[in-house]
Design a protein around this motif. Structure first.
Motif, PDB file in Angstrom:
ATOM      1  N   ILE A   1     -11.434   1.526  14.901  1.00 16.89           N
ATOM      2  CA  ILE A   1     -12.062   0.391  13.524  1.00 16.89           C
ATOM      3  C   ILE A   1     -11.578   1.246  13.266  1.00 16.89           C
ATOM      4  O   ILE A   1     -11.269   0.600  11.774  1.00 16.89           O
ATOM      5  N   MET A   2     -11.811   1.960  12.949  1.00 19.06           N
ATOM      6  CA  MET A   2     -12.215   3.115  11.069  1.00 19.06           C
ATOM      7  C   MET A   2     -10.732   3.237  11.032  1.00 19.06           C
ATOM      8  O   MET A   2     -10.785   2.982   9.762  1.00 19.06           O
ATOM      9  N   PRO A   3     -10.190   3.826  11.926  1.00 20.09           N
ATOM     10  CA  PRO A   3      -8.642   3.656  11.087  1.00 20.09           C
ATOM     11  C   PRO A   3      -8.203   2.166  10.304  1.00 20.09           C
ATOM     12  O   PRO A   3      -7.314   2.662   9.511  1.00 20.09           O
ATOM     13  N   ALA A   4      -8.434   1.410  10.982  1.00 15.75           N
ATOM     14  CA  ALA A   4      -8.110   0.214  10.295  1.00 15.75           C
ATOM     15  C   ALA A   4      -8.289   0.198   9.491  1.00 15.75           C
ATOM     16  O   ALA A   4      -8.371  -0.302   8.305  1.00 15.75           O
ATOM     17  N   VAL A   5      -9.855   0.078   8.912  1.00 14.14           N
ATOM     18  CA  VAL A   5     -10.909  -0.660   7.959  1.00 14.14           C
ATOM     19  C   VAL A   5     -10.862   0.501   6.366  1.00 14.14           C
ATOM     20  O   VAL A   5      -9.785   0.720   5.284  1.00 14.14           O
ATOM     21  N   GLY A   6     -10.207   1.814   7.552  1.00 17.37           N
ATOM     22  CA  GLY A   6      -9.617   3.099   6.971  1.00 17.37           C
ATOM     23  C   GLY A   6      -7.895   3.088   5.820  1.00 17.37           C
ATOM     24  O   GLY A   6      -7.779   3.019   4.944  1.00 17.37           O
ATOM     25  N   ALA A   7      -7.415   2.313   6.941  1.00 20.38           N
ATOM     26  CA  ALA A   7      -6.179   1.824   6.016  1.00 20.38           C
ATOM     27  C   ALA A   7      -5.771   0.700   5.094  1.00 20.38           C
ATOM     28  O   ALA A   7      -5.375   1.245   4.130  1.00 20.38           O
ATOM     29  N   VAL A   8      -6.748  -0.190   5.586  1.00 22.95           N
ATOM     30  CA  VAL A   8      -7.049  -1.694   4.601  1.00 22.95           C
ATOM     31  C   VAL A   8      -7.475  -0.795   3.141  1.00 22.95           C
ATOM     32  O   VAL A   8      -6.947  -0.645   1.755  1.00 22.95           O
ATOM     33  N   ASP A   9      -8.437   0.233   3.619  1.00 28.99           N
ATOM     34  CA  ASP A   9      -8.951   0.770   2.029  1.00 28.99           C
ATOM     35  C   ASP A   9      -8.234   1.232   1.157  1.00 28.99           C
ATOM     36  O   ASP A   9      -7.774   1.234   0.306  1.00 28.99           O
ATOM     37  N   ALA A  10      -7.803   2.452   2.083  1.00 33.16           N
ATOM     38  CA  ALA A  10      -6.884   3.449   1.949  1.00 33.16           C
ATOM     39  C   ALA A  10      -5.555   2.088   0.781  1.00 33.16           C
ATOM     40  O   ALA A  10      -5.328   2.650  -0.278  1.00 33.16           O
ATOM     41  N   TYR A  11      -4.830   1.489   0.970  1.00 35.31           N
ATOM     42  CA  TYR A  11      -3.861   0.489   0.487  1.00 35.31           C
ATOM     43  C   TYR A  11      -4.492  -0.131  -0.619  1.00 35.31           C
ATOM     44  O   TYR A  11      -3.909  -0.141  -1.143  1.00 35.31           O
ATOM     45  N   VAL A  12      -5.980  -1.056  -0.465  1.00 32.65           N
ATOM     46  CA  VAL A  12      -5.976  -1.676  -1.615  1.00 32.65           C
ATOM     47  C   VAL A  12      -7.019  -0.086  -2.762  1.00 32.65           C
ATOM     48  O   VAL A  12      -6.401  -0.427  -4.656  1.00 32.65           O
ATOM     49  N   ILE A  13      -7.252   0.622  -2.748  1.00 30.17           N
ATOM     50  CA  ILE A  13      -7.459   1.861  -3.270  1.00 30.17           C
ATOM     51  C   ILE A  13      -6.187   2.256  -4.144  1.00 30.17           C
ATOM     52  O   ILE A  13      -6.140   2.142  -5.562  1.00 30.17           O
ATOM     53  N   GLY A  14      -5.334   2.435  -3.249  1.00 31.89           N
ATOM     54  CA  GLY A  14      -3.981   2.837  -4.183  1.00 31.89           C
ATOM     55  C   GLY A  14      -3.221   2.232  -4.947  1.00 31.89           C
ATOM     56  O   GLY A  14      -3.118   2.532  -6.253  1.00 31.89           O
ATOM     57  N   ALA A  15      -3.529  -0.172  -4.776  1.00 30.14           N
ATOM     58  CA  ALA A  15      -3.084  -0.208  -5.425  1.00 30.14           C
ATOM     59  C   ALA A  15      -3.861  -1.114  -6.745  1.00 30.14           C
ATOM     60  O   ALA A  15      -3.705  -0.638  -7.844  1.00 30.14           O
ATOM     61  N   VAL A  16      -4.914  -0.693  -6.734  1.00 28.99           N
ATOM     62  CA  VAL A  16      -6.054  -1.588  -7.625  1.00 28.99           C
ATOM     63  C   VAL A  16      -6.109   0.360  -8.961  1.00 28.99           C
ATOM     64  O   VAL A  16      -6.186  -0.316  -9.781  1.00 28.99           O
ATOM     65  N   ARG A  17      -5.643   1.484  -8.379  1.00 31.20           N
ATOM     66  CA  ARG A  17      -5.359   2.023  -9.316  1.00 31.20           C
ATOM     67  C   ARG A  17      -4.364   1.711 -10.115  1.00 31.20           C
ATOM     68  O   ARG A  17      -4.133   2.697 -11.450  1.00 31.20           O
ATOM     69  N   ARG A  18      -2.985   1.698  -9.235  1.00 32.63           N
ATOM     70  CA  ARG A  18      -2.280   1.475  -9.885  1.00 32.63           C
ATOM     71  C   ARG A  18      -2.028   1.237 -11.243  1.00 32.63           C
ATOM     72  O   ARG A  18      -1.751   0.705 -12.243  1.00 32.63           O
ATOM     73  N   GLU A  19      -2.317  -0.318 -10.705  1.00 35.74           N
ATOM     74  CA  GLU A  19      -2.650  -2.132 -11.237  1.00 35.74           C
ATOM     75  C   GLU A  19      -3.619  -1.726 -13.131  1.00 35.74           C
ATOM     76  O   GLU A  19      -3.188  -1.583 -14.014  1.00 35.74           O
ATOM     77  N   SER A  20      -4.407  -0.542 -12.432  1.00 37.60           N
ATOM     78  CA  SER A  20      -5.535   0.097 -13.560  1.00 37.60           C
ATOM     79  C   SER A  20      -4.636   1.232 -14.285  1.00 37.60           C
ATOM     80  O   SER A  20      -4.721   0.765 -15.806  1.00 37.60           O
ATOM     81  N   ALA A  21      -4.071   1.710 -13.826  1.00 35.28           N
ATOM     82  CA  ALA A  21      -3.397   3.190 -15.434  1.00 35.28           C
ATOM     83  C   ALA A  21      -2.091   1.838 -15.893  1.00 35.28           C
ATOM     84  O   ALA A  21      -2.245   2.123 -16.950  1.00 35.28           O
ATOM     85  N   ALA A  22      -2.353   0.965 -15.402  1.00 37.02           N
ATOM     86  CA  ALA A  22      -0.551  -0.147 -16.065  1.00 37.02           C
ATOM     87  C   ALA A  22      -1.549  -0.705 -16.734  1.00 37.02           C
ATOM     88  O   ALA A  22      -1.327  -0.833 -18.245  1.00 37.02           O
ATOM     89  N   ARG A  23      -2.750  -0.949 -16.856  1.00 38.96           N
ATOM     90  CA  ARG A  23      -3.361  -1.346 -17.590  1.00 38.96           C
ATOM     91  C   ARG A  23      -4.034  -1.082 -18.911  1.00 38.96           C
ATOM     92  O   ARG A  23      -3.775  -1.163 -20.284  1.00 38.96           O
ATOM     93  N   ARG A  24      -4.287   0.745 -18.586  1.00 41.68           N
ATOM     94  CA  ARG A  24      -5.370   1.270 -19.466  1.00 41.68           C
ATOM     95  C   ARG A  24      -3.561   1.756 -20.495  1.00 41.68           C
ATOM     96  O   ARG A  24      -3.698   2.459 -21.572  1.00 41.68           O
ATOM     97  N   ALA A  25      -1.956   1.624 -19.974  1.00 39.24           N
ATOM     98  CA  ALA A  25      -1.235   2.317 -20.528  1.00 39.24           C
ATOM     99  C   ALA A  25      -1.033   1.195 -21.588  1.00 39.24           C
ATOM    100  O   ALA A  25      -0.728   1.738 -22.726  1.00 39.24           O
ATOM    101  N   GLU A  26      -1.014   0.420 -20.819  1.00 40.54           N
ATOM    102  CA  GLU A  26      -0.800  -1.073 -21.761  1.00 40.54           C
ATOM    103  C   GLU A  26      -1.411  -1.501 -23.084  1.00 40.54           C
ATOM    104  O   GLU A  26      -1.222  -1.217 -24.262  1.00 40.54           O
ATOM    105  N   ARG A  27      -2.683  -0.739 -22.957  1.00 36.33           N
ATOM    106  CA  ARG A  27      -3.970  -0.927 -23.953  1.00 36.33           C
ATOM    107  C   ARG A  27      -3.365   0.180 -25.272  1.00 36.33           C
ATOM    108  O   ARG A  27      -3.761   0.872 -25.904  1.00 36.33           O
ATOM    109  N   ALA A  28      -3.251   1.607 -24.431  1.00 39.31           N
ATOM    110  CA  ALA A  28      -2.916   2.937 -24.897  1.00 39.31           C
ATOM    111  C   ALA A  28      -1.224   2.767 -26.001  1.00 39.31           C
ATOM    112  O   ALA A  28      -1.469   3.763 -26.648  1.00 39.31           O
TER     113      ALA A  28
END
Length: 226
Positions: free
Chosen positions: A138-165
């Motif tokens: 259970i926890m490895p599966a949920v942790g894998a999804v959380d890790a995937y999402v965190i990586g994705a949203v941080r990458r997307e956030s970095a792209a938006r910040r770079a665009e603004r900058a």
């Protein structure tokens, strides 16, 4: 001067009613507008038109305030679905949507588990939906999804910040680097990468997220089906 001849004293403002909920809501509004650097107990107090010392009756430190902000964001993450795959997909999608609405959230996800009431309610809903999983899966599966999402949203956030900058969106940035990549690939040093860049489908952020999530869920399914 007799009392009935004496002017009334000026009205004194009644202190504004406070609560942790009001404080957190004000902090989130500041962060949504100007990022986490705009959040401090003093700035929140100013937004609420109260003295900073009043906030210390409710929140002891900025770290506590950030914890409360994250837990308030977790209230917006409510996975739904009829089976484990739908629930984990909903978890990923609603977390991403919430991180898009509150860009600062990407900087605070991860690390030690969040244990606020909304985070625990989210966890309870997810774990209950995985009742067919082995206990140790259970926890490895949920942790894998959380890790995937965190990586994705941080990458997307970095792209938006770079665009603004820089003032350059992704297409303009790619166009500016096009001549350099053409010269570099023409050397023949990176044939596999050149083929992918030239011939593969160029996906937007939504499609990239969806397809990567499919890969992850397929892997989880393969594991629990063994």
């Amino acid at each position: 001067m007799l009392v009935w001849e004496r002017p009334e004293p000026p009205n004194r403002p009644v202190p504004a009613a406070l609560s942790r909920e009001r404080i957190v809501r004000a902090a989130i509004q500041l962060a949504d507008a100007d990022g986490l650097e705009a959040v401090s107990l003093r700035k929140v107090a100013t937004a609420l038109d109260v003295g900073p010392m009043r906030l210390y009756s409710y929140i002891a430190s900025k770290e506590e305030l950030l914890d409360l902000m994250v837990d308030a964001a977790y209230a917006e993450i409510r996975p739904v679905g009829d089976d484990w795959r739908e629930v984990l997909r909903s978890l990923a999608e609603t977390t991403r949507q919430t991180a898009h609405q509150h860009e600062w959230l990407a900087d605070l996800l991860g690390g030690r588990p969040q244990l606020g009431p909304h985070a625990l309610a989210r966890g309870e809903a997810i774990v209950a939906a995985l009742d067919g999983f082995g206990l140790d899966d259970i926890m490895p599966a949920v942790g894998a999804v959380d890790a995937y999402v965190i990586g994705a949203v941080r990458r997307e956030s970095a792209a938006r910040r770079a665009e603004r900058a820089t003032g350059m969106d992704e297409k303009r940035w790619q166009a500016s680097l096009g001549p350099y990549l053409q010269r570099t690939f023409a050397t023949g040093r990176f044939p596999a990468l050149a083929t992918v860049v030239r011939d593969a489908a160029h996906l937007d952020a939504d499609d990239t997220f969806r397809i990567g999530l499919d890969f992850l869920l397929d892997g989880i399914e393969a594991h629990i089906s063994r």
